[in-house]
Design an enzyme around this catalytic site. Sequence first.
Site, short mmCIF file in Angstrom:
data_model
loop_
_atom_site.label_atom_id
_atom_site.label_comp_id
_atom_site.label_asym_id
_atom_site.label_seq_id
_atom_site.Cartn_x
_atom_site.Cartn_y
_atom_site.Cartn_z
N ASN A 1 0.80 -1.24 0.10
CA ASN A 1 -0.12 0.03 0.12
C ASN A 1 0.65 1.36 0.04
O ASN A 1 1.99 1.07 0.22
CB ASN A 1 -0.60 0.11 1.22
CG ASN A 1 -2.19 -0.72 1.04
OD1 ASN A 1 -2.76 -0.50 -0.07
ND2 ASN A 1 -2.80 -1.46 1.82
N ASP B 1 -7.09 -6.53 -1.85
CA ASP B 1 -7.77 -7.63 -1.05
C ASP B 1 -9.23 -6.99 -0.54
O ASP B 1 -9.87 -7.80 -0.13
CB ASP B 1 -6.96 -8.34 -0.04
CG ASP B 1 -6.77 -7.31 1.25
OD1 ASP B 1 -6.92 -6.26 1.28
OD2 ASP B 1 -6.45 -8.22 2.20
N TYR C 1 -14.01 1.72 2.19
CA TYR C 1 -13.02 3.07 2.42
C TYR C 1 -13.50 4.37 2.03
O TYR C 1 -13.00 5.32 2.43
CB TYR C 1 -11.64 2.82 1.74
CG TYR C 1 -10.76 1.80 2.35
CD1 TYR C 1 -9.85 2.26 3.42
CD2 TYR C 1 -10.93 0.53 2.20
CE1 TYR C 1 -9.07 1.35 3.66
CE2 TYR C 1 -9.96 -0.43 2.68
CZ TYR C 1 -8.93 0.36 3.58
OH TYR C 1 -8.16 -0.81 4.20
P1 NAD Z 1 5.21 -4.84 8.10
O1 NAD Z 1 5.96 -3.73 8.38
O2 NAD Z 1 4.85 -6.20 9.07
O3 NAD Z 1 5.92 -5.61 6.85
C1 NAD Z 1 6.52 -4.88 5.75
C2 NAD Z 1 7.89 -5.58 5.59
O4 NAD Z 1 8.54 -4.79 4.34
C3 NAD Z 1 8.90 -5.28 6.93
O5 NAD Z 1 9.33 -6.22 7.21
C4 NAD Z 1 10.01 -4.21 6.29
O6 NAD Z 1 11.26 -4.25 6.78
C5 NAD Z 1 9.95 -4.42 4.81
N1 NAD Z 1 10.60 -3.33 4.02
C6 NAD Z 1 10.34 -2.04 3.93
N2 NAD Z 1 10.79 -1.36 3.18
C7 NAD Z 1 11.27 -2.08 2.47
C8 NAD Z 1 12.26 -1.94 1.29
N3 NAD Z 1 12.38 -1.01 0.68
N4 NAD Z 1 12.82 -3.22 0.66
C9 NAD Z 1 12.60 -4.60 1.28
N5 NAD Z 1 11.62 -4.60 2.22
C10 NAD Z 1 11.44 -3.42 2.94
O7 NAD Z 1 3.82 -4.55 7.10
P2 NAD Z 1 2.39 -5.20 6.98
O8 NAD Z 1 1.56 -4.69 7.81
O9 NAD Z 1 2.68 -6.69 6.97
O10 NAD Z 1 2.14 -4.91 5.61
C11 NAD Z 1 2.92 -5.10 4.52
C12 NAD Z 1 2.39 -4.39 3.25
O11 NAD Z 1 1.34 -5.04 2.76
C13 NAD Z 1 1.71 -3.03 3.77
O12 NAD Z 1 2.03 -2.23 2.52
C14 NAD Z 1 0.40 -3.17 3.73
O13 NAD Z 1 -0.31 -1.98 3.29
C15 NAD Z 1 -0.17 -4.11 2.61
N6 NAD Z 1 -1.37 -4.81 2.48
C16 NAD Z 1 -1.78 -4.99 1.33
C17 NAD Z 1 -3.13 -5.44 1.48
C18 NAD Z 1 -3.55 -5.50 0.21
O14 NAD Z 1 -4.40 -6.30 -0.30
N7 NAD Z 1 -3.33 -4.49 -0.94
C19 NAD Z 1 -3.81 -6.22 2.47
C20 NAD Z 1 -2.84 -6.04 3.49
C21 NAD Z 1 -1.86 -5.42 3.63
C1 LMR Z 2 -3.69 -3.59 8.42
O1 LMR Z 2 -2.80 -3.30 8.74
O2 LMR Z 2 -4.62 -4.56 8.92
C2 LMR Z 2 -4.28 -2.77 7.30
O3 LMR Z 2 -3.64 -3.24 6.02
C3 LMR Z 2 -5.73 -2.58 7.17
C4 LMR Z 2 -6.29 -2.30 8.61
O4 LMR Z 2 -6.87 -2.86 9.04
O5 LMR Z 2 -6.09 -1.32 8.92
#
Ligand code: NAD
Ligand code: LMR
Length: 447
Positions: A149, A172, A270
């Site tokens: 995101n 998602d 949203y």
């Molecule tokens: P998180 O912080 O637990 O994990 C993200 C990881 O990315 C971390 O381990 C971090 O070190 C790593 N990271 C950051 N910058 C980086 C880079 N430049 N290169 C390589 N690795 C890097 O976050 P999370 O809550 O698990 O979410 C991960 C992503 O997935 C977020 O962007 C979140 O918004 C997205 N997400 C998307 C959906 C969707 O369907 N679109 C659903 C849920 C979460």
């Molecule tokens: C999360 O961290 O769960 C998000 O990607 C969406 C939310 O619940 O805020």
Amino acid sequence: MSLKEQSILVAGGGSTFTPGIVLMLLENLDKFPIRQLKFYDNDKERQQQIADATEVILKERAPHIKFVATTDPEEAFSDIDFVMAHIRVGKYAMREKDEKIPLKYGVIGQETCGPGGIAYGMRSIGGVLELIDYMEQYSPEAWMLNYSNPAAIVAEATRKLRPNSKIINICDMPVGIENRMKDVLGLESRKDMTVKYYGLNHFGWWTDIRDRDGKDLMPELKEWVSKNGYITPDELNGAAEEEVEPSWFYTFGKAKEVQWLDPDTLPNTYLKYYFYPQDEVEHSDPEHTRANEVMEHREKNTFTECNRIANIQTAEDAKLEADEHATYIVDLARAIAYNSKERMLLIVPNKGAIVNFDEDAMVEVPCIVGSQGAEPLTQGEIPRFQKGLMEQQVAVEKLVVEAWTEGSYQKLWQALFLSKTMPNARVAKQILDDLIEVNKEYWPELT
Ligand code: NAD
Ligand code: LMR
């Protein structure tokens, strides 16, 4: 005929979502066989904890899969068919700032919408472009499936700055809402429904939903949503197997008030941030936001459990669950790998899919996916109400990408001001100045 085995790289190996996605991939090996799984992250210590547990899980459940976790781009991106990208640049510490700074000024503080989403976008663009460049350098045939995101801003950046790259952006949230719709309708699977939908990411509407015989399911759904939002019958009767978190329960209920604005369609949840921003501010605790909630629960639980598995060297009684919603990622990867022509909602360049809307906007519409990527399905003309809202929002997203590319303070101020969540230009500037201060390490310099 046996299916070709795939080599997968999870970028953002240290993500809280990684264990759920790994377990989901293991449950789907019959549909999507894997020969190699790699993790890449730029935070070695964080990723290692997830990797140590994954190693145990694979040893027990799929020992044939070769597993590598690395922070070295060449090792990570070589010999790969798919990159599944879910990075969070700045991690939860920065999400907390994205949420809390706007709230100080009485403006919604949210991960992907409004000023918080803009701040996160300014961090994510560089991170995702770097992943694309590594992929193209070390595995030029590979595809990136991106769900990092804020997907709307990231998608606009990839359209503009990497127009020929093999990247598909997907979200998602529509999957999550469609799962609720199928519960309302009493269907077996969301795949029993064929939907029409248009909008931007986190900013769209369903216009038509049919069952396998072509029966119109909209009247029943519209009636339900106008009264209950996307709260399911089981949740309403207290019979739900799994309890949804309180903040999400509120969001699913709130959808009814969003739907009242256009009773002919069904909205993405949203949209509440744009339709009722003051309600959201009132409903927020500026000292304790969603970032805190996730750090205290999902993040803490995931890492505690992974460390426990690594310590006892077995995952037999693991409290980690396959991420059922994430099967859409397998559907997408399968569609490309085996040309399955799956119909899915994706974020793609408009190019006429919404007839009376900017050709160059990244829109979310149903697509047919095969080995050549996504073919958008035309959704026709959209009404003035949605068109007006979407034009304002797409301008925000485009201005953010222009601000990032040109290092323009002025354009970023315009972007913040133009967001429907913002009361006036002075507040937009105050929030922007605070965001610049805390994002120095991540944003390009703005002049
Ligand atoms: P998180 O912080 O637990 O994990 C993200 C990881 O990315 C971390 O381990 C971090 O070190 C790593 N990271 C950051 N910058 C980086 C880079 N430049 N290169 C390589 N690795 C890097 O976050 P999370 O809550 O698990 O979410 C991960 C992503 O997935 C977020 O962007 C979140 O918004 C997205 N997400 C998307 C959906 C969707 O369907 N679109 C659903 C849920 C979460
Ligand atoms: C999360 O961290 O769960 C998000 O990607 C969406 C939310 O619940 O805020």
